[in-house]
Design a protein around this motif. Sequence first.
Motif, short mmCIF file in Angstrom:
data_model
loop_
_atom_site.label_atom_id
_atom_site.label_comp_id
_atom_site.label_asym_id
_atom_site.label_seq_id
_atom_site.Cartn_x
_atom_site.Cartn_y
_atom_site.Cartn_z
N ASP A 101 48.39 47.67 30.12
CA ASP A 101 49.07 48.73 30.83
C ASP A 101 50.18 49.31 29.95
OD1 ASP A 101 49.89 50.09 33.49
OD2 ASP A 101 51.74 49.13 32.82
N SER A 136 49.83 43.25 30.60
CA SER A 136 48.51 43.09 31.20
C SER A 136 48.68 42.77 32.68
CB SER A 136 47.72 41.96 30.52
OG SER A 136 47.58 42.18 29.14
N ILE A 137 47.85 43.36 33.53
CA ILE A 137 47.92 43.14 34.98
C ILE A 137 46.59 42.53 35.41
CG2 ILE A 137 48.42 44.17 37.22
CD1 ILE A 137 49.51 46.62 35.74
N TYR A 148 51.14 39.56 36.17
CA TYR A 148 51.11 40.37 34.96
C TYR A 148 51.77 39.59 33.83
CZ TYR A 148 56.02 41.60 36.01
OH TYR A 148 57.37 41.55 36.28
N VAL A 155 54.28 47.99 34.15
CA VAL A 155 54.63 46.58 34.06
C VAL A 155 56.13 46.43 33.81
CG1 VAL A 155 54.40 44.53 32.62
CG2 VAL A 155 52.37 45.71 33.39
N GLU A 178 45.78 47.83 39.41
CA GLU A 178 47.19 48.14 39.18
C GLU A 178 47.98 47.98 40.48
OE1 GLU A 178 47.12 51.26 35.44
OE2 GLU A 178 46.83 52.09 37.45
#
Length: 361
Positions: free
Chosen positions: A119, A132-133, A167, A254, A287
């Motif tokens: 992200d 990262s999610i 995340y 994030v 997301e």
Amino acid sequence: MPLSRRSTLTQFLIEERRRFPQASGDFNALILDVALACKAIARSVSFGALGDVLGAQGSTNVQGEVQQKLDVISNEMFMRANEWGGHLAGMASEEMEQPYPIPREFPRGKYLLVFDPLDGSSNIDVNVSVGSIFSILRAPADVVASGRDVTVEDFLQPGAQQVAAGYALYGPTTMLMLTVGSGVYGFTLDPNLGEFKLTHPLIRIPEDTHEFAINASNSRFWEAPVKRYVDECMAGRPGVRGKDFNMRWIASMVAEAHRILMRGGVFLYPRDTKDPSKAGRLRLLYEANPIAMLMEQAGGRASTGREPVLTVQPGSLHQRIGLVFGSRNEVERIERYHAEPLSWKDSNPLFAERSLFRDAA
């Protein structure tokens, strides 16, 4: 035994599992595989220009967005770290048009993994924090029983059905924020040991705030309730809110979510009229839903402006949605404004005559 502030992620997951004696351990192993992917991505991000990973890949993803080299690298790392362990039936990613069934050469499990591998990747070249999610769902019973390949429909589950979400933030330190449904915990990567250690137990978001985050360049496209909210914040102490607000905008969700978890605030990426064919900018499954679970588990709130995000029934794998999250009282205020936009527009000349963000004549 109570958890130490220096417990590792593995120790934390073992303690959680002890509350469920019937658990098989697959869930813990899956989260550790996700954490391994995040460690690998953190290492690639940290090399920056030295690792020849910056810049565009020369391709676009299913969203029509230009892929960065690290988008592709990160997606591959997530897939390779999680496909072999026997915990998943399939995966879905922002970077892939269709779901990815676990190859037949590997055992298949009872969970689904949905993720945005990197992200905020457009910020990589300017060294802004990215992340990262991820979201974990249970695979439908017939998928587990039959071993069939997963389909899009198997992933179309409301966010309330997530069993874990989190995340990884790749910033000055690498952090992993995680909820397994019993609060939100923050882990910091110890670079000497290569282990995530618990540094932020049971995070709580303040109910009130004086910070909001929104892309003001889109103000001409905002709906009336959003204009009302932002105008009132910008009016500061002399206005109806009676206090001054600060505005933040990092353009990395994030990083925005992390700031709110750490000190409160509200983030708005609402539905607008910029592209009437899209219900919002952010993707629901990989997301909005995982971030919403984290916010709700930390005492905050996440909404479309009209309804809780976690109750939305997905209609497609890459569905977009408007998103507002953060300190509970501010999000609930925005929801109230969406419930009564016309009465405000008719009675408050700030919107039609002299809005701080009114359209140019």
